[in-house]
Design a protein around this motif. Structure first.
Motif, PDB file in Angstrom:
ATOM      1  N   PHE A 144      31.895  64.785  18.399  1.00 28.76           N
ATOM      2  CA  PHE A 144      32.303  63.462  18.873  1.00 28.76           C
ATOM      3  C   PHE A 144      31.664  62.339  18.077  1.00 28.76           C
ATOM      4  O   PHE A 144      30.590  62.475  17.490  1.00 28.76           O
ATOM      5  N   SER A 145      32.369  61.221  18.046  1.00 29.66           N
ATOM      6  CA  SER A 145      31.876  59.969  17.480  1.00 29.66           C
ATOM      7  C   SER A 145      32.209  58.862  18.474  1.00 29.66           C
ATOM      8  O   SER A 145      32.686  59.131  19.579  1.00 29.66           O
ATOM      9  N   GLU A 146      31.996  57.609  18.078  1.00 30.18           N
ATOM     10  CA  GLU A 146      32.354  56.501  18.959  1.00 30.18           C
ATOM     11  C   GLU A 146      33.857  56.410  19.200  1.00 30.18           C
ATOM     12  O   GLU A 146      34.302  55.880  20.228  1.00 30.18           O
ATOM     13  N   SER A 147      34.648  56.915  18.271  1.00 33.32           N
ATOM     14  CA  SER A 147      36.096  56.717  18.355  1.00 33.32           C
ATOM     15  C   SER A 147      36.900  57.992  18.536  1.00 33.32           C
ATOM     16  O   SER A 147      38.102  57.924  18.786  1.00 33.32           O
ATOM     17  N   HIS A 183      35.371  49.290  23.003  1.00 31.56           N
ATOM     18  CA  HIS A 183      35.438  50.302  24.044  1.00 31.56           C
ATOM     19  C   HIS A 183      35.088  51.665  23.446  1.00 31.56           C
ATOM     20  O   HIS A 183      35.772  52.650  23.675  1.00 31.56           O
ATOM     21  N   SER A 184      34.031  51.705  22.686  1.00 29.79           N
ATOM     22  CA  SER A 184      33.654  52.947  22.018  1.00 29.79           C
ATOM     23  C   SER A 184      33.212  53.989  23.036  1.00 29.79           C
ATOM     24  O   SER A 184      32.653  53.688  24.078  1.00 29.79           O
ATOM     25  N   LYS A 185      33.483  55.249  22.704  1.00 28.12           N
ATOM     26  CA  LYS A 185      33.101  56.354  23.562  1.00 28.12           C
ATOM     27  C   LYS A 185      31.599  56.611  23.419  1.00 28.12           C
ATOM     28  O   LYS A 185      31.027  56.466  22.357  1.00 28.12           O
ATOM     29  N   ALA A 190      31.142  62.225  26.107  1.00 29.14           N
ATOM     30  CA  ALA A 190      31.193  63.536  25.456  1.00 29.14           C
ATOM     31  C   ALA A 190      30.583  64.617  26.337  1.00 29.14           C
ATOM     32  O   ALA A 190      31.054  65.759  26.359  1.00 29.14           O
ATOM     33  N   LEU A 191      29.535  64.293  27.074  1.00 26.80           N
ATOM     34  CA  LEU A 191      28.914  65.265  27.975  1.00 26.80           C
ATOM     35  C   LEU A 191      29.824  65.582  29.150  1.00 26.80           C
ATOM     36  O   LEU A 191      29.877  66.726  29.620  1.00 26.80           O
TER      37      LEU A 191
END
Length: 324
Positions: A144-147, A183-185, A190-191
């Motif tokens: 995962f990343s921010e996007s 609205h970055s993840k 991710a968890l």
């Protein structure tokens, strides 16, 4: 160096980005990193944490009760139907899910020696992926990343490892700009996704620098830890651990430059203490929750470092694991 500073270094494979062929080539090294024992240990301040909880258990059959059977294993339905006490018999799952949670957020795309933290994370993940295949366990996880989140359901075999490695090397995080999305993840997102693919008895590796982890993230990790084994692999760069010797240094992110003055001894010490305190907090969290903690630097030789910190002997027998 930062990712933006390296945009023109297109030939700097395995330094600022990882080649898929490099990760595939770690297949042979992974045979020296067996994950085939419930007694693999992670070091913590010179001592060892508890052994793994072990694989999940599957119901096998019911049989007549025998003296010494655990009352919690009674098969009450069969007992009621037959009028005679019966116990449930369980067997260990032959395939243990191994889940890799790989952090490709912005702080991971940084490095001053050898390679980016993200490159090291990819190499560690590939070694664990291949080791999982060699032992016949199922591999899954989340990159995962921010996007972007890539969720991989556990599956078995060489093809599962190759697919995971392809996602490690081709993730969009290697090419995306460093602009923060409104609205970055987050790690918590991710968890939460990881919990959906997890099942009791899984072995979970969290591979990150663990920056920007909020209370919700740690709460989700705690929930994952209730019925699974978790190993935190904390990645850092030497410059994050301590500032360079006294002097003036010019640093850049590829667009702007500034001067770094490290003559102030007090500031250098405070900088180092912030890093040490962060690592100590991670260690204490793992100790309290019975999780395993490893710290790996971008200057470390990854295979022997993992062998040493997981308590794995690369020479005894057929890659046997040292036992207590």
């Amino acid at each position: 160096m930062t990712r933006e500073a390296s945009k023109t270094e297109l030939t700097a494979d395995d330094i600022v980005r990882i080649k898929q062929s490099t990760l595939i080539g770690l297949n042979r090294d992974a045979r020296q990193l067996p994950l085939n024992s419930a007694s693999i240990r992670a070091q913590f301040n010179g001592q060892y944490l508890s052994t793994f909880k072990g694989r999940g258990m599957e119901f096998d059959e019911s049989r007549p009760y025998q003296p010494g059977d655990d009352i919690r294993s009674m098969d009450w339905k069969v007992t009621a139907r037959t009028g005679k006490a019966h116990s449930k018999v369980f067997r260990e799952e032959r395939e243990r899910p191994v889940l890799l949670w790989v952090d490709y957020r912005q702080p991971m795309f940084f490095g001053t020696q050898q390679h980016f933290k993200s490159v090291l994370a990819a190499k560690i993940s590939a070694l664990l992926a291949w080791s999982t295949a060699h032992h016949g366990d199922r591999l899954g996880g989340l990159i995962f990343s921010e996007s972007s989140h890539i969720e991989l359901r556990p599956s078995r075999g060489k093809s599962a490892s190759l697919h995971f490695i392809k996602q490690l090397a081709q993730h969009t995080a290697w090419d995306n700009s460093l602009n923060t999305h409104e609205h970055s993840k987050s790690a918590a997102d991710a968890l939460a996704r990881l919990q959906r693919v997890n099942k009791p008895g899984s072995l979970i590796f969290l591979i990150s620098d663990f920056r920007n982890m909020d209370d919700l993230s740690w709460s989700q990790i705690s929930r994952l830890n209730h019925h699974s084994d978790i190993i935190l692999i904390s990645i850092h760069d030497p410059l994050e651990q301590q500032l360079p010797p006294a002097g003036n240094y010019k640093i850049s992110n590829g667009e702007t430059e500034l001067n770094l003055n490290t003559y102030n001894k007090k500031q250098r010490k405070e900088y180092q203490n912030r890093f040490l305190n962060q690592q100590l907090e991670l260690q204490n969290t793992c100790r309290k929750q019975g999780m395993h903690y490893l710290s790996v630097s971008t200057i470390d030789d990854v295979l022997p470092t993992l062998q040493q910190k997981l308590g794995i002997s690369p020479i005894a027998g057929k890659n046997r694991v040292r036992r207590k």
